[in-house]
Design a protein around this motif. Structure first.
Motif, PDB file in Angstrom:
ATOM      1  N   PRO A 254     -18.354  37.528 -38.371  1.00 34.35           N
ATOM      2  CA  PRO A 254     -19.395  37.271 -39.374  1.00 34.35           C
ATOM      3  C   PRO A 254     -20.549  36.417 -38.859  1.00 34.35           C
ATOM      4  N   THR A 255     -20.283  35.553 -37.868  1.00 37.52           N
ATOM      5  CA  THR A 255     -21.367  34.680 -37.394  1.00 37.52           C
ATOM      6  C   THR A 255     -22.115  35.285 -36.214  1.00 37.52           C
ATOM      7  N   GLU A 256     -21.750  36.538 -35.842  1.00 39.52           N
ATOM      8  CA  GLU A 256     -22.327  37.177 -34.657  1.00 39.52           C
ATOM      9  C   GLU A 256     -22.198  36.264 -33.441  1.00 39.52           C
ATOM     10  N   ALA A 257     -20.989  35.741 -33.248  1.00 33.75           N
ATOM     11  CA  ALA A 257     -20.759  34.834 -32.130  1.00 33.75           C
ATOM     12  C   ALA A 257     -20.817  35.591 -30.819  1.00 33.75           C
ATOM     13  N   MET A 258     -21.247  34.920 -29.766  1.00 33.37           N
ATOM     14  CA  MET A 258     -21.182  35.512 -28.429  1.00 33.37           C
ATOM     15  C   MET A 258     -20.906  34.430 -27.396  1.00 33.37           C
ATOM     16  N   GLY A 259     -20.426  34.890 -26.234  1.00 36.43           N
ATOM     17  CA  GLY A 259     -20.132  33.962 -25.158  1.00 36.43           C
ATOM     18  C   GLY A 259     -21.420  33.427 -24.547  1.00 36.43           C
TER      19      GLY A 259
ATOM     20  N   ILE B  12     -21.200  21.766 -19.482  1.00 37.36           N
ATOM     21  CA  ILE B  12     -19.937  22.405 -19.848  1.00 37.36           C
ATOM     22  C   ILE B  12     -20.010  22.733 -21.329  1.00 37.36           C
ATOM     23  N   PHE B  13     -19.866  23.995 -21.654  1.00 40.95           N
ATOM     24  CA  PHE B  13     -19.886  24.398 -23.062  1.00 40.95           C
ATOM     25  C   PHE B  13     -18.477  24.724 -23.502  1.00 40.95           C
ATOM     26  N   GLU B  14     -18.209  24.367 -24.740  1.00 39.64           N
ATOM     27  CA  GLU B  14     -16.913  24.680 -25.322  1.00 39.64           C
ATOM     28  C   GLU B  14     -17.188  25.334 -26.670  1.00 39.64           C
ATOM     29  N   GLY B  15     -16.849  26.601 -26.794  1.00 38.83           N
ATOM     30  CA  GLY B  15     -17.106  27.298 -28.046  1.00 38.83           C
ATOM     31  C   GLY B  15     -18.187  28.337 -27.900  1.00 38.83           C
ATOM     32  N   SER B  16     -18.239  29.255 -28.860  1.00 39.56           N
ATOM     33  CA  SER B  16     -19.189  30.353 -28.797  1.00 39.56           C
ATOM     34  C   SER B  16     -20.483  29.988 -29.497  1.00 39.56           C
ATOM     35  N   VAL B  17     -21.522  30.789 -29.238  1.00 41.31           N
ATOM     36  CA  VAL B  17     -22.817  30.559 -29.875  1.00 41.31           C
ATOM     37  C   VAL B  17     -22.949  31.520 -31.047  1.00 41.31           C
ATOM     38  N   PRO B  18     -23.057  31.011 -32.293  1.00 40.85           N
ATOM     39  CA  PRO B  18     -23.268  31.925 -33.415  1.00 40.85           C
ATOM     40  C   PRO B  18     -24.754  32.230 -33.554  1.00 40.85           C
ATOM     41  N   VAL B  19     -25.137  33.459 -33.260  1.00 43.51           N
ATOM     42  CA  VAL B  19     -26.568  33.784 -33.292  1.00 43.51           C
ATOM     43  C   VAL B  19     -26.979  34.424 -34.616  1.00 43.51           C
ATOM     44  N   GLY B  20     -26.017  34.732 -35.475  1.00 48.01           N
ATOM     45  CA  GLY B  20     -26.348  35.385 -36.737  1.00 48.01           C
ATOM     46  C   GLY B  20     -27.207  34.495 -37.629  1.00 48.01           C
TER      47      GLY B  20
ATOM     48  N   GLY C  12     -16.748  34.509 -26.303  1.00 50.02           N
ATOM     49  CA  GLY C  12     -16.869  34.539 -27.765  1.00 50.02           C
ATOM     50  C   GLY C  12     -15.561  34.240 -28.465  1.00 50.02           C
ATOM     51  N   GLY C  13     -14.456  34.636 -27.827  1.00 50.91           N
ATOM     52  CA  GLY C  13     -13.132  34.231 -28.284  1.00 50.91           C
ATOM     53  C   GLY C  13     -12.830  34.558 -29.737  1.00 50.91           C
ATOM     54  N   ILE C  14     -12.134  33.636 -30.404  1.00 49.18           N
ATOM     55  CA  ILE C  14     -11.681  33.888 -31.771  1.00 49.18           C
ATOM     56  C   ILE C  14     -12.858  34.017 -32.747  1.00 49.18           C
ATOM     57  N   PRO C  15     -13.918  33.175 -32.659  1.00 41.47           N
ATOM     58  CA  PRO C  15     -15.041  33.403 -33.590  1.00 41.47           C
ATOM     59  C   PRO C  15     -15.647  34.791 -33.467  1.00 41.47           C
ATOM     60  N   LYS C  16     -15.529  35.405 -32.275  1.00 43.30           N
ATOM     61  CA  LYS C  16     -16.127  36.724 -32.080  1.00 43.30           C
ATOM     62  C   LYS C  16     -15.213  37.842 -32.565  1.00 43.30           C
ATOM     63  N   ALA C  17     -13.968  37.518 -32.915  1.00 45.22           N
ATOM     64  CA  ALA C  17     -13.039  38.562 -33.339  1.00 45.22           C
ATOM     65  C   ALA C  17     -13.598  39.285 -34.557  1.00 45.22           C
ATOM     66  N   GLY C  18     -13.310  40.593 -34.621  1.00 47.73           N
ATOM     67  CA  GLY C  18     -13.842  41.395 -35.712  1.00 47.73           C
ATOM     68  C   GLY C  18     -13.476  40.815 -37.058  1.00 47.73           C
ATOM     69  N   PRO C  19     -14.342  40.852 -38.055  1.00 49.04           N
ATOM     70  CA  PRO C  19     -15.682  41.467 -38.063  1.00 49.04           C
ATOM     71  C   PRO C  19     -16.802  40.562 -37.564  1.00 49.04           C
TER      72      PRO C  19
END
Lengths: 413, 233
Positions: A211-216, A155-163, A202-209
């Motif tokens: 910066p962390t290049e988050a993805m689901g 179970i994952f909670e949160g997005s993955v920042p790939v940047g 990706g949720g809120i971390p993925k919101a523009g812009p």
């Protein structure tokens, strides 16, 4: 005004007996493999601790069966599946998120049965709950993956920042990036559950812009060619019922439940907030809360569409299962839905207190106000162009006529 | 060359059949109603004294959408599959598309529009000028967009009906656009394309009808327009 008519019976038919028998047999097979009969379970001990009786438990199982859209014959199996689920190894990994899903599930004063079941689930690893820390915790994670290879639910909670090659989120003394962590856990999992909107899309971390290049999680695993089945359970936070229900379905049938186009279980995310909203009648009647100052309409419980409810664009079952042990949910509490279980809701659903037609923020192309402004300016430019062209044509025609009357003989009458 | 001398009698030519004219005016009504009701649904302002106005307006919006779908499907069928008749017209529209790549036609047509030439250029293989052909392609593309997004948006309101079925078929499109809220925006943008098209269309028809002395404006009511006497290559 037409008189009231009895609603026609729905076309939804109950499950065919043969189908039902097949499903029951499938559930029995799966349960027999997981749960030896007559065994004292951790669940019973937890129920005793909370002062709940077997009767409460069966009542809960009945409700859960209906929520899952299963026939009543499944009630007993759902109860047994809940017991079997406590033996299912689960690895819960925190990623780029606010831990709100864990908190919403665990920090309840009077836990409902959904919460109790989550408590007694065999959580092999949960960074926020476990006593171990640092290298010790990482050793537990490695051990759990090794011990339950191919059997556990991640179970994952949160997005993955790939940047920046994943440096926005690292864990442990070795600074393992979250990208490696997710790959390691997901590769050997039987199923992956994305709990909450951040993990799902990706949720809120993925919101523009972004910066962390988050993805689901789903997107990340697809990019990394990891084919573990992923079930998205978006919402902010996701309710205990939807997590437990999905786990029960996995236990009962041993396969991924029917998913919708965004990989959400259909039993939970099959209809919009709007379709099962208690204020839907007010919407159709045109009874709207006009603004937050419109106290009388607010007190009457009118529809919140004009103060920004995004229920018409959002698929979830909040209005049915509700939050905090089924006490309430946003619209009941008098605030419109913000569309938290839809992809990129922070960009597509803002501003939260105006209809989506009034969307004034980024991204600029995808908003009504931009479209209206561009459309009106285009119409203005076209109108000016038309006027200029019409005047030009009149002048030109007059000149041509004068020239024609000078050079050619008078037309014959 | 359309008749250059206003004093000479003109020969009329039956251009638009009964169905074409009827469907044109039905579409006018539909597009006006759909735009007005669409703006209303996005931002309802009537008081609830008119009981269930939001429900009725939305229902009539969806109903009008189905009519627009039907008419558009018929027109697209005519465009692609109608057997060519003896006269230049319906049935040969696909082959008329080569006017888009006829540079001489572009030059003549733009010269006519910019008042640099008096006579209307006519083509032996096409009823449409190149710019006109392009404009109609844009019109039908935006109609397709508005209808597909409309079907996705109507699906949850008619989940047991035809829209529910088409909504399931169009799920991949909904996912590609990123959920219902974005589908709605594309629906809205396509509507603006239709509105701007309508404005330009009405002016161009009126202008060509007068400047070209062709009576095309009257033709959409009577069916008759001035015969192009000598089509030039």
């Amino acid at each position: 005004m037409s008189s009231y008519e009895e609603p026609k019976p729905s076309k939804l038919q109950p499950l065919h007996p043969a189908q039902e028998a097949l499903l029951l047999a499938e559930a029995d097979r799966n349960l027999a493999a997981l749960l030896p009969p007559q065994q004292e379970s951790r669940l019973n001990r937890a129920l005793d601790k909370h002062g709940l009786t077997r009767r409460d438990f069966i009542a809960w199982a009945t409700v859960m069966t209906a929520t899952l859209g299963l026939p009543p014959a499944f009630t007993g199996r759902v109860a047994r599946a809940a017991e079997a689920a406590t033996r299912l190894p689960i690895i819960w990994q925190e990623l780029q998120s606010c831990t709100g899903n864990s908190m919403a599930l665990l920090r309840t004063a009077n836990p409902g049965l959904d919460n109790i079941i989550l408590e007694v689930l065999s959580l092999e690893y949960h960074p926020a709950l476990m006593a171990a820390a640092g290298d010790q915790a990482k050793a537990v994670l490695a051990g759990s993956i090794e011990k339950h290879r191919g059997q556990y639910i991640a179970i994952f909670e949160g997005s993955v920042p790939v940047g920046q090659r994943g440096i926005f989120m690292t864990s442990g003394s070795k600074g393992e990036p979250s990208t490696d962590l997710v790959r390691r856990i997901a590769r050997d999992a039987k199923y992956v559950l994305s709990a909450g909107t951040c993990a799902a899309y990706g949720g809120i971390p993925k919101a523009g812009p972004n910066p962390t290049e988050a993805m689901g999680i789903k997107e990340f695993l697809r990019d990394n060619n990891i084919r573990t089945p992923v079930i998205n359970l978006p919402a902010c936070p996701v309710g205990a019922t939807n997590i437990v229900g999905t786990i029960l379905e996995l236990v009962l049938f041993g396969r991924v439940p029917q998913l919708d186009a965004f990989d959400r279980p259909v039993w939970a995310y099959g209809t919009r907030i709007h379709d099962k909203c208690e204020r839907r009648g007010n919407f159709d009647a045109g009874e709207f809360v006009q603004s937050w100052a419109d106290i009388s309409s607010l007190k009457k419980g009118f529809c919140l569409y004009k103060v920004g409810c995004k229920g018409p664009f959002t698929y979830n079952n909040c209005g049915v299962v509700r939050y905090n042990q089924g006490t309430s949910w946003p619209i009941q509490a008098g605030h419109g839905c913000v569309g938290c279980s839809e992809p990129n809701f922070w960009d597509t659903m803002t501003p939260f207190h105006q209809p989506v037609a009034a969307r004034v923020f980024s991204p600029p192309v995808l908003s009504d106000s931009t479209a209206d402004r561009v459309g009106l300016w285009t119409m203005g430019a076209v109108a000016v162009g038309i006027a200029a062209h019409a005047v030009g044509t009149m002048v030109r025609s007059a000149l041509e006529d004068r020239k024609a009357s000078k050079t050619s003989p008078e037309p014959k009458e | 060359m359309a008749n250059p001398n206003p004093q000479e009698p003109v020969r009329l030519h039956y251009t638009f059949g009964r169905f074409t004219r009827a469907s044109h005016w039905i579409r006018v009504v539909l597009i006006v109603w759909l735009s007005v009701s669409g703006f209303y649904i996005a931002n309802p302002f009537l008081t609830p004294d008119l009981r269930f106005d939001q429900l009725y307006i939305r229902s009539l919006h969806i109903a009008a959408g189905w009519f627009l779908l039907a008419i558009t499907l018929i027109r697209i069928y005519e465009f692609f599959f109608l057997k060519p008749g003896p006269k230049l017209g319906l049935g040969q529209e696909v082959s008329m598309g080569r006017i888009l790549f006829d540079w001489k036609a572009w030059r003549d047509q733009l010269a006519f529009y910019t008042l640099l030439r008096r006579d209307h250029p006519t083509y032996i293989y096409s009823n449409y000028g190149p710019l006109q052909y392009l404009a109609y392609i844009v019109l039908y593309l935006s109609l397709v967009v508005v209808i597909l997004t409309g079907l996705i948006l109507a699906a949850p309101y008619q989940s047991m009906g035809l829209a529910g079925w088409t909504g399931q078929l169009l799920k991949p499109l909904e996912v590609a656009l990123g959920g219902l809220a974005n589908v709605r925006i594309y629906h809205h943008i396509a509507m603006w394309v239709l509105i701007v098209f309508t404005l330009i269309h009405v002016y161009m028809v009126a202008w060509y009808s007068i400047r070209g002395r062709s009576m095309v404006m009257e033709a959409m009511i009577s069916g008759y327009k001035v015969d192009d006497a000598q089509p030039q290559k």
